[in-house]
Motif scaffolding. Sequence first.
Motif, PDB file in Angstrom:
ATOM      1  N   MET B  22       0.837  -1.202   0.000  1.00  0.00           N
ATOM      2  CA  MET B  22       0.000   0.000   0.000  1.00  0.00           C
ATOM      3  C   MET B  22       0.874   1.256   0.000  1.00  0.00           C
ATOM      4  N   PHE B  23       1.959   1.224   0.784  1.00  0.00           N
ATOM      5  CA  PHE B  23       2.921   2.329   0.756  1.00  0.00           C
ATOM      6  C   PHE B  23       3.402   2.559  -0.683  1.00  0.00           C
ATOM      7  N   ASP B  24       3.737   1.449  -1.363  1.00  0.00           N
ATOM      8  CA  ASP B  24       4.256   1.563  -2.735  1.00  0.00           C
ATOM      9  C   ASP B  24       3.219   2.177  -3.674  1.00  0.00           C
ATOM     10  N   TYR B  25       1.956   1.765  -3.534  1.00  0.00           N
ATOM     11  CA  TYR B  25       0.902   2.327  -4.386  1.00  0.00           C
ATOM     12  C   TYR B  25       0.829   3.840  -4.202  1.00  0.00           C
ATOM     13  N   VAL B  26       0.912   4.272  -2.930  1.00  0.00           N
ATOM     14  CA  VAL B  26       0.766   5.696  -2.633  1.00  0.00           C
ATOM     15  C   VAL B  26       1.984   6.487  -3.130  1.00  0.00           C
ATOM     16  N   ILE B  27       3.170   5.908  -2.945  1.00  0.00           N
ATOM     17  CA  ILE B  27       4.389   6.576  -3.409  1.00  0.00           C
ATOM     18  C   ILE B  27       4.334   6.731  -4.937  1.00  0.00           C
ATOM     19  N   THR B  28       3.931   5.670  -5.634  1.00  0.00           N
ATOM     20  CA  THR B  28       3.812   5.713  -7.097  1.00  0.00           C
ATOM     21  C   THR B  28       2.791   6.781  -7.515  1.00  0.00           C
ATOM     22  N   ALA B  29       1.654   6.793  -6.829  1.00  0.00           N
ATOM     23  CA  ALA B  29       0.604   7.756  -7.168  1.00  0.00           C
ATOM     24  C   ALA B  29       1.103   9.195  -6.986  1.00  0.00           C
ATOM     25  N   THR B  43      -4.067  12.768 -19.668  1.00  0.00           N
ATOM     26  CA  THR B  43      -4.239  11.312 -19.716  1.00  0.00           C
ATOM     27  C   THR B  43      -3.797  10.695 -18.392  1.00  0.00           C
ATOM     28  N   LEU B  44      -2.691  11.215 -17.890  1.00  0.00           N
ATOM     29  CA  LEU B  44      -2.155  10.746 -16.618  1.00  0.00           C
ATOM     30  C   LEU B  44      -3.161  11.027 -15.492  1.00  0.00           C
ATOM     31  N   ALA B  45      -3.876  12.160 -15.624  1.00  0.00           N
ATOM     32  CA  ALA B  45      -4.884  12.512 -14.611  1.00  0.00           C
ATOM     33  C   ALA B  45      -5.954  11.418 -14.544  1.00  0.00           C
ATOM     34  N   GLY B  46      -6.416  10.968 -15.698  1.00  0.00           N
ATOM     35  CA  GLY B  46      -7.419   9.902 -15.741  1.00  0.00           C
ATOM     36  C   GLY B  46      -6.880   8.628 -15.125  1.00  0.00           C
ATOM     37  N   HIS B  47      -5.641   8.332 -15.419  1.00  0.00           N
ATOM     38  CA  HIS B  47      -4.993   7.128 -14.876  1.00  0.00           C
ATOM     39  C   HIS B  47      -4.914   7.197 -13.347  1.00  0.00           C
ATOM     40  N   LEU B  48      -4.592   8.386 -12.838  1.00  0.00           N
ATOM     41  CA  LEU B  48      -4.471   8.560 -11.383  1.00  0.00           C
ATOM     42  C   LEU B  48      -5.794   8.293 -10.670  1.00  0.00           C
ATOM     43  N   ILE B  49      -6.873   8.800 -11.265  1.00  0.00           N
ATOM     44  CA  ILE B  49      -8.199   8.595 -10.665  1.00  0.00           C
ATOM     45  C   ILE B  49      -8.526   7.106 -10.616  1.00  0.00           C
ATOM     46  N   TYR B  99      -5.775  12.628  -2.097  1.00  0.00           N
ATOM     47  CA  TYR B  99      -5.337  13.946  -2.580  1.00  0.00           C
ATOM     48  C   TYR B  99      -4.884  13.896  -4.036  1.00  0.00           C
ATOM     49  N   THR B 100      -4.318  12.738  -4.442  1.00  0.00           N
ATOM     50  CA  THR B 100      -3.870  12.639  -5.839  1.00  0.00           C
ATOM     51  C   THR B 100      -5.075  12.713  -6.777  1.00  0.00           C
ATOM     52  N   VAL B 101      -6.204  12.178  -6.336  1.00  0.00           N
ATOM     53  CA  VAL B 101      -7.424  12.237  -7.151  1.00  0.00           C
ATOM     54  C   VAL B 101      -7.892  13.689  -7.273  1.00  0.00           C
ATOM     55  N   ASN B 102      -7.896  14.397  -6.137  1.00  0.00           N
ATOM     56  CA  ASN B 102      -8.328  15.802  -6.160  1.00  0.00           C
ATOM     57  C   ASN B 102      -7.435  16.641  -7.075  1.00  0.00           C
ATOM     58  N   VAL B 103      -6.136  16.377  -7.031  1.00  0.00           N
ATOM     59  CA  VAL B 103      -5.207  17.136  -7.874  1.00  0.00           C
ATOM     60  C   VAL B 103      -5.427  16.769  -9.346  1.00  0.00           C
ATOM     61  N   ALA B 104      -5.716  15.493  -9.599  1.00  0.00           N
ATOM     62  CA  ALA B 104      -5.993  15.056 -10.970  1.00  0.00           C
ATOM     63  C   ALA B 104      -7.232  15.773 -11.515  1.00  0.00           C
ATOM     64  N   VAL B 105      -8.248  15.869 -10.682  1.00  0.00           N
ATOM     65  CA  VAL B 105      -9.472  16.569 -11.085  1.00  0.00           C
ATOM     66  C   VAL B 105      -9.166  18.043 -11.372  1.00  0.00           C
ATOM     67  N   TYR B 106      -8.308  18.630 -10.566  1.00  0.00           N
ATOM     68  CA  TYR B 106      -7.900  20.025 -10.781  1.00  0.00           C
ATOM     69  C   TYR B 106      -7.235  20.187 -12.149  1.00  0.00           C
ATOM     70  N   VAL B 107      -6.350  19.253 -12.472  1.00  0.00           N
ATOM     71  CA  VAL B 107      -5.637  19.327 -13.756  1.00  0.00           C
ATOM     72  C   VAL B 107      -6.630  19.167 -14.914  1.00  0.00           C
ATOM     73  N   LEU B 108      -7.592  18.247 -14.754  1.00  0.00           N
ATOM     74  CA  LEU B 108      -8.579  18.035 -15.816  1.00  0.00           C
ATOM     75  C   LEU B 108      -9.443  19.275 -16.027  1.00  0.00           C
ATOM     76  N   LYS B 109      -9.712  20.001 -14.958  1.00  0.00           N
ATOM     77  CA  LYS B 109     -10.618  21.150 -15.045  1.00  0.00           C
ATOM     78  C   LYS B 109      -9.918  22.444 -15.433  1.00  0.00           C
ATOM     79  N   ALA B 196      -1.129  16.239   3.331  1.00  0.00           N
ATOM     80  CA  ALA B 196      -0.394  14.979   3.098  1.00  0.00           C
ATOM     81  C   ALA B 196       0.793  14.891   4.054  1.00  0.00           C
ATOM     82  N   GLY B 197       1.473  16.013   4.241  1.00  0.00           N
ATOM     83  CA  GLY B 197       2.598  16.055   5.182  1.00  0.00           C
ATOM     84  C   GLY B 197       2.140  15.735   6.600  1.00  0.00           C
ATOM     85  N   ASP B 198       0.966  16.266   6.967  1.00  0.00           N
ATOM     86  CA  ASP B 198       0.422  15.971   8.300  1.00  0.00           C
ATOM     87  C   ASP B 198       0.122  14.477   8.474  1.00  0.00           C
ATOM     88  N   HIS B 199      -0.405  13.867   7.402  1.00  0.00           N
ATOM     89  CA  HIS B 199      -0.699  12.426   7.498  1.00  0.00           C
ATOM     90  C   HIS B 199       0.585  11.606   7.634  1.00  0.00           C
TER      91      HIS B 199
END
Lengths: 253, 219
Positions: B22-29, B43-49, B99-109, B196-199
């Motif tokens: 799970m750590f690896d998934y998050v680091i990759t994301a 395209t990467l934004a869609g992949h991230l979501i 947060y990566t999803v939220n940032v992806a949505v930001y990039v798409l918009k 993210a830093g707080d988490h």
Amino acid sequence: MENKPIFTIDNLTVTYGQTVALENINLTVNRHAVTALIGPSGCGKSTFIRCLNRMNDLIPDCHVDGCICLGDEPCHHEDYDVISLRKRVGMVFQKPNPFPMTIFDNVAYGPRCQGIKNKAVLRDIVENALKQAALHDEVKDRLDTSALELSGGQQQRLCIARALAMEPEVLLMDEPTSALDPIATQKIENLISDLKKRYSIIIVTHSMQQAARISDYTAFFYMGKLIEYGKTDLIFSLPKHKQTEDYITGRFG
Amino acid sequence: MAVLRPYFDEALEALKQNMLDMFDYVITAFDEMFHMLESNDKTLAGHLIEADRRVNVQEQRINEDAFLIILKQCPVASDLRRIMTAVKIANDLERIADYTVNVAVYVLKTDHENQKYRTQMCAYRPPLMNMLRLIKEAYATQDVALAEDVSEQDYAVDTLYQRDIEHFIAIARQETDDEAAEAARSLPVIKHFERAGDHVTNIAEHIVFLHSGEHKELN
């Protein structure tokens, strides 16, 4: 008085012939609390509990050194009357051991030995003891039937009632639920938690979960030594000694 | 020492491996998220979501495994801490991944390439990636000193965030309406980085608890 320990044990060493069963045990047992004694078979916990009401007096080559005080009184010496000690310190064993007589007579046995003959007084004592042992409702209509007809769990509660009839200060319990089914075990565990308001209870158990559930303090014995003693919450969450951790997590090899 | 509870130890080891995955998934994301910000790759934004689902499934698996281990093995002491911290850390990791999803949505918009803010956002890449990689190592090796060290690094993220907040407020005051609107839309992104830093700091605290049984507030 309330805050003073019920038992103070200093430098207790017990030997059976050449064998050292307990070595230099120092421990204070708190009043109106449940103290659990845990440890693998042969660690000395049963020897320890048997010292507290001098059951070891009966074993010929058993030698007890050190000091055990019940309240302020040294009680390990022959000068201290063993009958009055056992009146103050009752005991319940692993297997229910009712006498082959009626339910009533089992509970009345101790008080009768103490010379109480008045039937009304005896009836009150028996009723009160059975109520405290949470058995009264189940047996009140058949007090004159044989105790041997009761179920195992009922027999064990009868043994507890028999001990309570003497109005002891301490109740020693040596694996009191190991021969019982889960429902009977639950009843005894609930009972122990109720009884600690009036008595000080010391229980030997092989069930870690039982010790964690019902005791306030836990003492871990290993190879005749007291390895760790403290509040149960701490012993089971953050034991100080590796041996304790290994034992309670089930990794003792 | 003889292994007296082999099935229990196996279950705990499997739980740990699931955590490391799970750590690896998050680091990759997170790595891909910063790459997306740098390149404005939609395209990467869609992949991230899409990839976030894997993290959610993983958290659920860890929760279920932990539940069953508690049910079957009645763990105490350090065993119980291992299981409880796994559940808590998995929760923090899942939040970080969100947060990566939220940032992806930001990039798409975001219609036009707003290079100025994206550069600002990418300034969070070195400290956050470093923290994520090291906190995984601290968890894998139960290294409390490293965990505390990582939580100290959160100061750098907080400092960046404070600086950017001031900057965005200044823009909102002085620039045109369009500029101010863009700054307002970008603000949540850096807020996510700060969170993210707080988490990661929370995870460091869980690692301290895992090791010492102490609830210690870091940073």
